[in-house]
Scaffold this active site. Structure first.
Site, PDB file in Angstrom:
ATOM      1  N   LYS A 154      -4.642  33.772  57.857  1.00 41.48           N
ATOM      2  CA  LYS A 154      -4.120  32.738  56.957  1.00 41.48           C
ATOM      3  C   LYS A 154      -5.242  31.938  56.311  1.00 41.48           C
ATOM      4  O   LYS A 154      -5.175  30.715  56.186  1.00 41.48           O
ATOM      5  CB  LYS A 154      -3.131  31.820  57.682  1.00 41.48           C
ATOM      6  CG  LYS A 154      -1.902  32.552  58.230  1.00 41.48           C
ATOM      7  CD  LYS A 154      -0.934  31.599  58.891  1.00 41.48           C
ATOM      8  CE  LYS A 154       0.304  32.328  59.404  1.00 41.48           C
ATOM      9  NZ  LYS A 154       0.013  33.212  60.558  1.00 41.48           N
ATOM     10  N   ARG A 155      -6.273  32.642  55.874  1.00 44.29           N
ATOM     11  CA  ARG A 155      -7.410  31.975  55.235  1.00 44.29           C
ATOM     12  C   ARG A 155      -7.005  31.450  53.863  1.00 44.29           C
ATOM     13  O   ARG A 155      -6.148  32.019  53.190  1.00 44.29           O
ATOM     14  CB  ARG A 155      -8.575  32.945  55.081  1.00 44.29           C
ATOM     15  CG  ARG A 155      -9.110  33.538  56.371  1.00 44.29           C
ATOM     16  CD  ARG A 155      -9.564  32.496  57.354  1.00 44.29           C
ATOM     17  NE  ARG A 155     -10.340  33.062  58.442  1.00 44.29           N
ATOM     18  CZ  ARG A 155     -10.490  32.488  59.622  1.00 44.29           C
ATOM     19  NH1 ARG A 155      -9.908  31.329  59.871  1.00 44.29           N
ATOM     20  NH2 ARG A 155     -11.230  33.059  60.565  1.00 44.29           N
TER      21      ARG A 155
END
Length: 286
Positions: A95-96
């Site tokens: 979930k960058r």
């Protein structure tokens, strides 16, 4: 092979829509490993070996490794997957969401350090936070769209008055991913199983994209409703499932921690098999 090709091949070979999420929590490990973070690799490798013929993908969640200083074990685990289940793609759940040179470094982390086939990303800083990952043309990227957590209601269903047609925010993300952002056909979307109506809406807006659907199992998502809302494949005469835009239905805790005893891997396999078959039956039911 490109990510979407690997994904489609895994769906056909394993006849599966099931993704096993690898969220290792040493406090929940079986007795012989319990509380011992140095055994994260051993625990996860046993789960992988027990389920590799039942899944469309594996999804290690990076925080569960990093919190226990186990990044080296994650590297070791993905190398193990490559040896024992080379046909199963690995989606790094990170979930960058950052821009410029920082995003480039995160892309190196996901694709070069860990060797993942795809990664999850937050799109809320815009396209320049996604673009560095698309330079890896054989890799995939799943954008958070309509997530399974209750807090997703705070922003994702809000209407965008400044955009033509005034779509909801999650609808706008789906449209961008299906259209102008999808430069090399690499994008997919994350849509929670706890929102089947939204899955159906996203599928209508993004008919060619793979959907990563967490929330089946411990979060309460319904497998049958999920398949009905998102899967648009076909069942061949011999019963084989085939789709051009797969759904990847993730289940983690109910599989990982199906048993706290010595039979933990066998129990994980049993629950994974049951879930795989429920999803497959839902496809056949149409």
């Amino acid at each position: 092979m490109k990510f979407l090709d690997i994904l489609g091949a895994a769906e056909r070979q394993n006849q599966s829509l099931l993704c096993v999420g690898l969220d290792p929590d040493p406090a929940k490990f079986p007795a012989r490993y319990q509380g011992d973070a140095s055994r994260i690799y051993d625990f996860c490798a046993a789960i992988v070996d027990a389920t590799a013929d039942l899944v469309i993908a594996f999804k290690p969640q990076i925080a569960y490794f990093a919190a226990h200083r186990a990044e080296a074990q994650l590297e070791q685990l993905i190398q193990h997957m490559r040896r024992t289940a080379p046909h199963v793609p690995v989606i790094l759940d990170a979930k960058r969401g950052d821009i410029g040179s920082t995003a480039e470094q995160y892309a190196i982390e996901a694709f070069e350090r860990y060797g993942a086939d795809a990664v999850t990303l937050s799109p809320f800083m815009g396209f320049d936070s996604v673009q560095p990952y698309l330079k890896y043309h054989d890799k995939g990227a799943f954008l958070l769209c309509r997530t399974s957590n209750p807090g997703g209601d705070d922003f994702q269903p809000q209407r965008l008055a400044s955009v033509a047609g005034e779509p909801l925010l999650y609808e706008h993300i789906a449209q961008l991913a299906q259209g102008q952002w999808n430069l090399n056909g690499q994008l997919g979307l994350v849509v929670g199983a706890t929102y089947p109506a939204e899955i159906e809406r996203v599928r209508a807006l993004a008919p060619t994209l793979p959907l990563l659907i967490p929330g089946v199992g411990a979060q309460g998502g319904d497998a049958l409703a999920t398949v009905k809302a998102g899967w648009r494949g076909k069942v061949l005469a011999d019963g084989t499932l085939e789709s051009s835009a797969p759904i990847i239905v993730n289940s983690s805790r109910v599989i990982l921690y199906a048993s706290g005893g010595e039979d933990f891997a066998a129990a994980a396999r049993r629950v994974a098999l049951e879930t795989r078959d429920v999803l497959r039956a839902a496809c056949r039911a149409g």
